[in-house]
Scaffold this motif. Sequence first.
Motif, PDB file in Angstrom:
ATOM      1  N   SER A  53      77.242 -41.059   3.560  1.00  0.00           N
ATOM      2  CA  SER A  53      77.265 -42.196   2.555  1.00  0.00           C
ATOM      3  C   SER A  53      78.783 -41.508   1.780  1.00  0.00           C
ATOM      4  O   SER A  53      79.232 -42.018   0.462  1.00  0.00           O
ATOM      5  N   CYS A  54      78.904 -39.754   1.550  1.00  0.00           N
ATOM      6  CA  CYS A  54      79.749 -39.130   0.796  1.00  0.00           C
ATOM      7  C   CYS A  54      80.999 -39.290   1.216  1.00  0.00           C
ATOM      8  O   CYS A  54      82.196 -38.633   0.844  1.00  0.00           O
ATOM      9  N   VAL A  55      80.927 -39.849   2.788  1.00  0.00           N
ATOM     10  CA  VAL A  55      82.562 -40.202   3.252  1.00  0.00           C
ATOM     11  C   VAL A  55      83.513 -40.828   1.973  1.00  0.00           C
ATOM     12  O   VAL A  55      84.948 -41.138   2.428  1.00  0.00           O
ATOM     13  N   THR A  56      83.415 -41.193   1.379  1.00  0.00           N
ATOM     14  CA  THR A  56      84.587 -42.581   0.699  1.00  0.00           C
ATOM     15  C   THR A  56      84.386 -41.249  -0.495  1.00  0.00           C
ATOM     16  O   THR A  56      86.092 -41.116  -0.835  1.00  0.00           O
ATOM     17  N   THR A  57      84.130 -40.542  -1.487  1.00  0.00           N
ATOM     18  CA  THR A  57      84.756 -39.695  -2.307  1.00  0.00           C
ATOM     19  C   THR A  57      85.677 -38.532  -1.918  1.00  0.00           C
ATOM     20  O   THR A  57      85.983 -37.901  -1.967  1.00  0.00           O
ATOM     21  N   LYS A  58      84.871 -38.169  -0.699  1.00  0.00           N
ATOM     22  CA  LYS A  58      85.185 -37.067   0.186  1.00  0.00           C
ATOM     23  C   LYS A  58      86.907 -37.535   0.430  1.00  0.00           C
ATOM     24  O   LYS A  58      87.954 -36.814   0.258  1.00  0.00           O
ATOM     25  N   LEU A  59      86.869 -38.188   1.445  1.00  0.00           N
ATOM     26  CA  LEU A  59      87.812 -39.541   1.686  1.00  0.00           C
ATOM     27  C   LEU A  59      89.452 -39.281   0.372  1.00  0.00           C
ATOM     28  O   LEU A  59      90.601 -39.283   0.216  1.00  0.00           O
ATOM     29  N   ARG A  60      88.822 -39.419  -0.487  1.00  0.00           N
ATOM     30  CA  ARG A  60      89.488 -39.964  -2.022  1.00  0.00           C
ATOM     31  C   ARG A  60      89.747 -38.522  -2.594  1.00  0.00           C
ATOM     32  O   ARG A  60      91.313 -38.659  -2.624  1.00  0.00           O
ATOM     33  N   ASP A  61      89.369 -37.296  -2.589  1.00  0.00           N
ATOM     34  CA  ASP A  61      89.102 -36.461  -2.788  1.00  0.00           C
ATOM     35  C   ASP A  61      91.100 -35.459  -2.079  1.00  0.00           C
ATOM     36  O   ASP A  61      91.653 -35.260  -2.072  1.00  0.00           O
ATOM     37  N   PHE A  62      90.638 -35.838  -0.332  1.00  0.00           N
ATOM     38  CA  PHE A  62      91.540 -35.629   0.365  1.00  0.00           C
ATOM     39  C   PHE A  62      92.401 -35.946   0.023  1.00  0.00           C
ATOM     40  O   PHE A  62      93.494 -35.666   0.172  1.00  0.00           O
ATOM     41  N   LEU A  63      92.745 -37.438  -0.248  1.00  0.00           N
ATOM     42  CA  LEU A  63      93.977 -38.142   0.139  1.00  0.00           C
ATOM     43  C   LEU A  63      94.415 -37.465  -1.559  1.00  0.00           C
ATOM     44  O   LEU A  63      95.782 -37.574  -1.472  1.00  0.00           O
ATOM     45  N   TYR A  64      94.244 -36.997  -2.563  1.00  0.00           N
ATOM     46  CA  TYR A  64      94.575 -36.943  -3.689  1.00  0.00           C
ATOM     47  C   TYR A  64      95.410 -35.176  -3.096  1.00  0.00           C
ATOM     48  O   TYR A  64      96.308 -35.613  -3.468  1.00  0.00           O
TER      49      TYR A  64
ATOM     50  N   LEU B 272      85.648 -45.839  12.785  1.00  0.00           N
ATOM     51  CA  LEU B 272      85.260 -44.527  13.692  1.00  0.00           C
ATOM     52  C   LEU B 272      86.684 -44.460  14.681  1.00  0.00           C
ATOM     53  O   LEU B 272      86.350 -43.259  14.122  1.00  0.00           O
ATOM     54  N   GLY B 273      87.448 -44.962  15.212  1.00  0.00           N
ATOM     55  CA  GLY B 273      88.591 -45.080  15.446  1.00  0.00           C
ATOM     56  C   GLY B 273      89.438 -43.859  14.259  1.00  0.00           C
ATOM     57  O   GLY B 273      90.224 -43.062  15.532  1.00  0.00           O
ATOM     58  N   LEU B 274      90.022 -44.717  13.682  1.00  0.00           N
ATOM     59  CA  LEU B 274      90.347 -44.322  12.857  1.00  0.00           C
ATOM     60  C   LEU B 274      89.897 -42.380  12.509  1.00  0.00           C
ATOM     61  O   LEU B 274      91.215 -42.012  11.778  1.00  0.00           O
ATOM     62  N   SER B 275      88.656 -42.561  12.068  1.00  0.00           N
ATOM     63  CA  SER B 275      88.303 -41.208  11.592  1.00  0.00           C
ATOM     64  C   SER B 275      88.713 -39.615  12.897  1.00  0.00           C
ATOM     65  O   SER B 275      89.002 -39.137  12.461  1.00  0.00           O
ATOM     66  N   LYS B 276      88.142 -40.321  13.921  1.00  0.00           N
ATOM     67  CA  LYS B 276      88.741 -39.554  14.634  1.00  0.00           C
ATOM     68  C   LYS B 276      89.950 -39.770  15.191  1.00  0.00           C
ATOM     69  O   LYS B 276      90.602 -38.094  15.333  1.00  0.00           O
ATOM     70  N   GLU B 277      91.120 -40.170  14.834  1.00  0.00           N
ATOM     71  CA  GLU B 277      92.508 -40.099  14.590  1.00  0.00           C
ATOM     72  C   GLU B 277      92.779 -39.003  13.478  1.00  0.00           C
ATOM     73  O   GLU B 277      93.594 -38.337  13.999  1.00  0.00           O
ATOM     74  N   VAL B 278      92.168 -39.268  12.412  1.00  0.00           N
ATOM     75  CA  VAL B 278      92.370 -38.138  11.539  1.00  0.00           C
ATOM     76  C   VAL B 278      92.155 -36.619  11.315  1.00  0.00           C
ATOM     77  O   VAL B 278      92.940 -35.982  11.755  1.00  0.00           O
TER      78      VAL B 278
ATOM     79  N   PHE C 154      84.951 -33.054   7.852  1.00  0.00           N
ATOM     80  CA  PHE C 154      83.955 -33.431   9.821  1.00  0.00           C
ATOM     81  C   PHE C 154      84.153 -35.008   8.708  1.00  0.00           C
ATOM     82  O   PHE C 154      83.061 -35.057   8.325  1.00  0.00           O
ATOM     83  N   LEU C 155      85.164 -36.067   9.445  1.00  0.00           N
ATOM     84  CA  LEU C 155      84.589 -37.171   9.045  1.00  0.00           C
ATOM     85  C   LEU C 155      83.553 -37.713   9.521  1.00  0.00           C
ATOM     86  O   LEU C 155      83.607 -37.268  10.840  1.00  0.00           O
TER      87      LEU C 155
ATOM     88  N   PHE D 113      73.587 -43.620   7.717  1.00  0.00           N
ATOM     89  CA  PHE D 113      72.666 -43.064   7.516  1.00  0.00           C
ATOM     90  C   PHE D 113      72.062 -41.730   6.936  1.00  0.00           C
ATOM     91  O   PHE D 113      70.877 -41.294   6.797  1.00  0.00           O
ATOM     92  N   THR D 114      73.484 -41.030   6.609  1.00  0.00           N
ATOM     93  CA  THR D 114      72.697 -40.017   5.630  1.00  0.00           C
ATOM     94  C   THR D 114      73.581 -40.011   4.012  1.00  0.00           C
ATOM     95  O   THR D 114      74.188 -40.780   4.053  1.00  0.00           O
ATOM     96  N   ASP D 115      73.472 -38.734   3.141  1.00  0.00           N
ATOM     97  CA  ASP D 115      74.154 -38.955   2.299  1.00  0.00           C
ATOM     98  C   ASP D 115      73.981 -37.776   1.732  1.00  0.00           C
ATOM     99  O   ASP D 115      74.398 -36.699   0.979  1.00  0.00           O
ATOM    100  N   ASP D 116      74.774 -36.542   2.945  1.00  0.00           N
ATOM    101  CA  ASP D 116      74.638 -35.155   3.437  1.00  0.00           C
ATOM    102  C   ASP D 116      76.280 -34.585   2.869  1.00  0.00           C
ATOM    103  O   ASP D 116      76.908 -34.327   4.355  1.00  0.00           O
ATOM    104  N   CYS D 117      76.192 -34.178   1.277  1.00  0.00           N
ATOM    105  CA  CYS D 117      77.724 -34.477   0.799  1.00  0.00           C
ATOM    106  C   CYS D 117      78.353 -32.729   2.068  1.00  0.00           C
ATOM    107  O   CYS D 117      79.737 -32.981   2.514  1.00  0.00           O
ATOM    108  N   GLU D 118      77.709 -31.700   2.302  1.00  0.00           N
ATOM    109  CA  GLU D 118      77.504 -30.443   2.562  1.00  0.00           C
ATOM    110  C   GLU D 118      78.318 -30.763   4.030  1.00  0.00           C
ATOM    111  O   GLU D 118      78.929 -29.868   4.877  1.00  0.00           O
ATOM    112  N   ALA D 119      77.845 -31.334   4.474  1.00  0.00           N
ATOM    113  CA  ALA D 119      77.942 -31.758   6.423  1.00  0.00           C
ATOM    114  C   ALA D 119      79.376 -32.204   5.923  1.00  0.00           C
ATOM    115  O   ALA D 119      79.921 -31.855   7.053  1.00  0.00           O
TER     116      ALA D 119
END
Length: 146
Positions: free
Chosen positions: A66-77, A30-36, A60-61, A118-124
């Motif tokens: 649950s979509c945060v893992t794939t979005k982080l991977r794509d963003f990191l790429y 949570l803290g690291l996502s706010k820092e990013v 928007f982290l 809690f959610t799987d809203d990738c659009e969010a």
Amino acid sequence: MRLGLSTLVCFFSFVWLSECAPPTCYSRALGLSKEVMTLLDRIHTYHRTKTCAEVLPTIFLDVHNSCVTTKLRDFLYVVLNHPNQYCRERPRMLLLKRKVQNLHNIVTRICYRDLVFFTDDCEAIDTGHIRPHYAEDRLQLLQEER
């Protein structure tokens, strides 16, 4: 008098430190996502990195999604393979790369089973607009009203 005062200060500093809880996987993610997110805001507004931020996708982290893992991977790429060499060498971009890598490692490896999504809203994550999430009892009330 001076010895008693220093002893008292040391005692209260140990009491203060003993009440601190060690960071958990959840609190670190949570803290690291706010820092990013704060760092991304700085990169978008700073005049030397504003042109570098044009290539970066909007994100928007939310560690509860649950979509945060794939979005982080794509963003990191995108951050790792930035088309501009100047941007890859900027200190803030290097810091962003390091923080996103750390967050991705924490979410996918270190805290793999500890985080609750809690959610799987990738659009969010792309837009920042969260759809309302109704619990089962609220959903049942909505269906009865129709």
